[in-house]
Write a protein that holds these residues in place. Structure first.
Motif, PDB file in Angstrom:
ATOM      1  N   VAL A  21     -31.293 -20.731  -2.840  1.00 58.79           N
ATOM      2  CA  VAL A  21     -30.457 -20.366  -3.979  1.00 58.79           C
ATOM      3  C   VAL A  21     -31.133 -19.233  -4.730  1.00 58.79           C
ATOM      4  CG1 VAL A  21     -29.529 -22.694  -4.158  1.00 58.79           C
ATOM      5  CG2 VAL A  21     -31.469 -22.043  -5.592  1.00 58.79           C
ATOM      6  N   GLU A  22     -30.323 -18.436  -5.424  1.00 61.73           N
ATOM      7  CA  GLU A  22     -30.841 -17.235  -6.077  1.00 61.73           C
ATOM      8  C   GLU A  22     -30.374 -17.160  -7.521  1.00 61.73           C
ATOM      9  OE1 GLU A  22     -30.483 -12.331  -5.760  1.00 61.73           O
ATOM     10  OE2 GLU A  22     -29.533 -13.621  -4.264  1.00 61.73           O
ATOM     11  N   GLY A  23     -31.257 -16.661  -8.382  1.00 59.46           N
ATOM     12  CA  GLY A  23     -30.921 -16.440  -9.782  1.00 59.46           C
ATOM     13  C   GLY A  23     -31.359 -17.598 -10.662  1.00 59.46           C
ATOM     14  N   TRP A  24     -31.865 -17.295 -11.861  1.00 57.56           N
ATOM     15  CA  TRP A  24     -32.390 -18.350 -12.718  1.00 57.56           C
ATOM     16  C   TRP A  24     -31.312 -19.336 -13.152  1.00 57.56           C
ATOM     17  CZ3 TRP A  24     -36.150 -21.268 -13.508  1.00 57.56           C
ATOM     18  CH2 TRP A  24     -36.177 -22.112 -14.622  1.00 57.56           C
ATOM     19  N   HIS A  25     -30.086 -18.879 -13.329  1.00 61.64           N
ATOM     20  CA  HIS A  25     -29.029 -19.798 -13.750  1.00 61.64           C
ATOM     21  C   HIS A  25     -28.911 -20.963 -12.771  1.00 61.64           C
ATOM     22  CE1 HIS A  25     -25.272 -21.244 -15.491  1.00 61.64           C
ATOM     23  NE2 HIS A  25     -24.737 -21.237 -14.286  1.00 61.64           N
ATOM     24  N   ILE A  26     -28.878 -20.657 -11.478  1.00 60.42           N
ATOM     25  CA  ILE A  26     -28.720 -21.709 -10.471  1.00 60.42           C
ATOM     26  C   ILE A  26     -30.038 -22.443 -10.238  1.00 60.42           C
ATOM     27  CG2 ILE A  26     -28.045 -22.195  -8.085  1.00 60.42           C
ATOM     28  CD1 ILE A  26     -26.195 -19.800  -8.220  1.00 60.42           C
ATOM     29  N   VAL A  27     -31.149 -21.704 -10.182  1.00 61.75           N
ATOM     30  CA  VAL A  27     -32.456 -22.346 -10.003  1.00 61.75           C
ATOM     31  C   VAL A  27     -32.737 -23.297 -11.168  1.00 61.75           C
ATOM     32  CG1 VAL A  27     -34.946 -21.961  -9.874  1.00 61.75           C
ATOM     33  CG2 VAL A  27     -33.389 -20.451  -8.627  1.00 61.75           C
ATOM     34  N   GLY A  28     -32.482 -22.817 -12.384  1.00 61.29           N
ATOM     35  CA  GLY A  28     -32.708 -23.652 -13.563  1.00 61.29           C
ATOM     36  C   GLY A  28     -31.822 -24.882 -13.583  1.00 61.29           C
ATOM     37  N   ASP A  29     -30.551 -24.723 -13.180  1.00 62.77           N
ATOM     38  CA  ASP A  29     -29.644 -25.877 -13.111  1.00 62.77           C
ATOM     39  C   ASP A  29     -30.116 -26.886 -12.078  1.00 62.77           C
ATOM     40  OD1 ASP A  29     -27.958 -25.138 -15.105  1.00 62.77           O
ATOM     41  OD2 ASP A  29     -26.210 -24.752 -13.847  1.00 62.77           O
ATOM     42  N   ALA A  30     -30.617 -26.383 -10.951  1.00 62.34           N
ATOM     43  CA  ALA A  30     -31.119 -27.281  -9.902  1.00 62.34           C
ATOM     44  C   ALA A  30     -32.312 -28.093 -10.415  1.00 62.34           C
ATOM     45  CB  ALA A  30     -31.511 -26.484  -8.662  1.00 62.34           C
ATOM     46  N   ILE A  31     -33.191 -27.442 -11.149  1.00 68.50           N
ATOM     47  CA  ILE A  31     -34.355 -28.135 -11.719  1.00 68.50           C
ATOM     48  C   ILE A  31     -33.906 -29.167 -12.744  1.00 68.50           C
ATOM     49  CG2 ILE A  31     -36.414 -27.842 -13.162  1.00 68.50           C
ATOM     50  CD1 ILE A  31     -36.745 -25.059 -11.825  1.00 68.50           C
ATOM     51  N   ALA A  32     -32.992 -28.760 -13.626  1.00 71.31           N
ATOM     52  CA  ALA A  32     -32.520 -29.661 -14.684  1.00 71.31           C
ATOM     53  C   ALA A  32     -31.807 -30.877 -14.110  1.00 71.31           C
ATOM     54  CB  ALA A  32     -31.598 -28.901 -15.635  1.00 71.31           C
ATOM     55  N   ALA A  33     -31.103 -30.669 -12.991  1.00 69.92           N
ATOM     56  CA  ALA A  33     -30.364 -31.766 -12.356  1.00 69.92           C
ATOM     57  C   ALA A  33     -31.232 -32.569 -11.404  1.00 69.92           C
ATOM     58  CB  ALA A  33     -29.151 -31.211 -11.611  1.00 69.92           C
ATOM     59  N   GLU A  34     -32.528 -32.268 -11.371  1.00 69.34           N
ATOM     60  CA  GLU A  34     -33.492 -32.966 -10.518  1.00 69.34           C
ATOM     61  C   GLU A  34     -33.087 -32.935  -9.058  1.00 69.34           C
ATOM     62  OE1 GLU A  34     -34.059 -36.847 -12.221  1.00 69.34           O
ATOM     63  OE2 GLU A  34     -35.248 -36.055 -13.877  1.00 69.34           O
ATOM     64  N   GLN A  35     -32.625 -31.767  -8.632  1.00 68.58           N
ATOM     65  CA  GLN A  35     -32.307 -31.556  -7.228  1.00 68.58           C
ATOM     66  C   GLN A  35     -33.612 -31.418  -6.424  1.00 68.58           C
ATOM     67  OE1 GLN A  35     -28.995 -31.369  -5.764  1.00 68.58           O
ATOM     68  NE2 GLN A  35     -28.734 -32.436  -7.699  1.00 68.58           N
ATOM     69  N   PRO A  36     -33.529 -31.554  -5.088  1.00 67.76           N
ATOM     70  CA  PRO A  36     -34.745 -31.514  -4.268  1.00 67.76           C
ATOM     71  C   PRO A  36     -35.277 -30.091  -4.070  1.00 67.76           C
ATOM     72  CG  PRO A  36     -32.836 -31.815  -2.877  1.00 67.76           C
ATOM     73  CD  PRO A  36     -32.332 -31.910  -4.292  1.00 67.76           C
ATOM     74  N   VAL A  37     -35.790 -29.502  -5.151  1.00 64.27           N
ATOM     75  CA  VAL A  37     -36.390 -28.163  -5.097  1.00 64.27           C
ATOM     76  C   VAL A  37     -37.795 -28.296  -4.524  1.00 64.27           C
ATOM     77  CG1 VAL A  37     -37.132 -26.169  -6.441  1.00 64.27           C
ATOM     78  CG2 VAL A  37     -35.049 -27.406  -7.099  1.00 64.27           C
TER      79      VAL A  37
END
Length: 258
Positions: A32-48
């Protein structure tokens, strides 16, 4: 933190591969690309599992990274190599594709949007975001629909993919499983047998199918749905964009918003 400066680095080549269907299947990961999506993934506790960023982006966002995530500093040149946008933001993340993302239609609850051979990433993104806004439980990507892991689709969903459930499945199976529990499945069609959508009573549990941009729903699926709906057109346009039609139907049919 590892610093990578060569576009020929093996990790860079793998990250590029994660933007393709073969890469998704081989590594069970996607980019995934861009802080909006990366940040949302982190906030949603996705498997980053990895975060990849230029020095500038690291300086801005590194304090928001989870402690256990492997981090790489890359050059602007590598960022351009990984991005499919004209002006890369310079921050990416690698996420695991989890086997647990499979959802059993026999136990699924709430409102579900079912995509029948939808191809355009912008339409898919709009429909997923609208499903999120309309309080849907999730979206089923039917056979022939563009993958939810391709960069353009990921970007178009704008983080809503982390707020609702997304799965791939055979729409015939979903129709059968929902209707077996007396949960209605609505199709979208322009034919004499279809019903004006405004006459339908909102529900808390149902399926809604939207079909291919050019061909509409498959005829086979139309024969399996509980009811097929149409949206009356007041002007001279022949039809509505599929994502616009989906938005109208989702906000009308979901009891949460009626």
């Amino acid at each position: 933190m590892e610093e990578i400066t060569s576009t020929q680095n093996t990790k860079v080549k793998k990250w590029q591969h994660l933007t393709t269907k073969k890469g998704h299947q081989k590594f069970h990961q996607y980019l995934v690309e861009g802080w909006h999506i990366v940040g949302d993934a982190i906030a949603a506790e996705q498997p980053v599992v990895q975060i990849i960023a230029t020095a500038e982006q690291l300086n801005i966002h590194q304090h928001q990274f989870p402690e256990n995530v492997e981090t790489f500093e890359i050059t602007d040149e590598i960022a351009k190599k990984l991005s499919d946008t004209v002006t890369p933001q310079g921050i990416f993340a690698v996420l695991d594709i989890l086997a647990a993302e499979h959802i059993d239609p026999e136990t699924a609850t709430g409102a579900w949007l079912l995509l029948d051979r939808i191809q355009d990433p912008g339409n898919i993104g709009t429909m997923v975001r609208t499903a999120d806004a309309a309080g849907f439980r999730g979206v089923v990507f039917g056979d022939g629909t563009s993958s939810r892991y391709t960069p353009k689709v990921v970007r178009a969903m704008q983080g809503s993919q982390f707020h609702i459930q997304l799965t791939h499945g055979k729409l015939e199976d979903w129709i059968s499983a929902l209707e077996a529990r007396q949960i209605p499945v609505y199709g979208s069609a322009l034919n004499e047998d279809a019903v004006d959508y405004s006459t339908v009573t909102p529900q808390s549990e149902f399926g809604l199918i939207l079909g291919n941009e050019g061909q509409g729903m498959s005829e086979k699926l139309m024969t399996q749905t509980t009811t097929n709906l149409y949206i009356p057109i007041k002007g001279q346009a022949e039809s509505l964009n599929v994502a616009v039609a989906a938005g109208i139907l989702m906000f009308k049919l979901n009891q949460k918003l009626a």
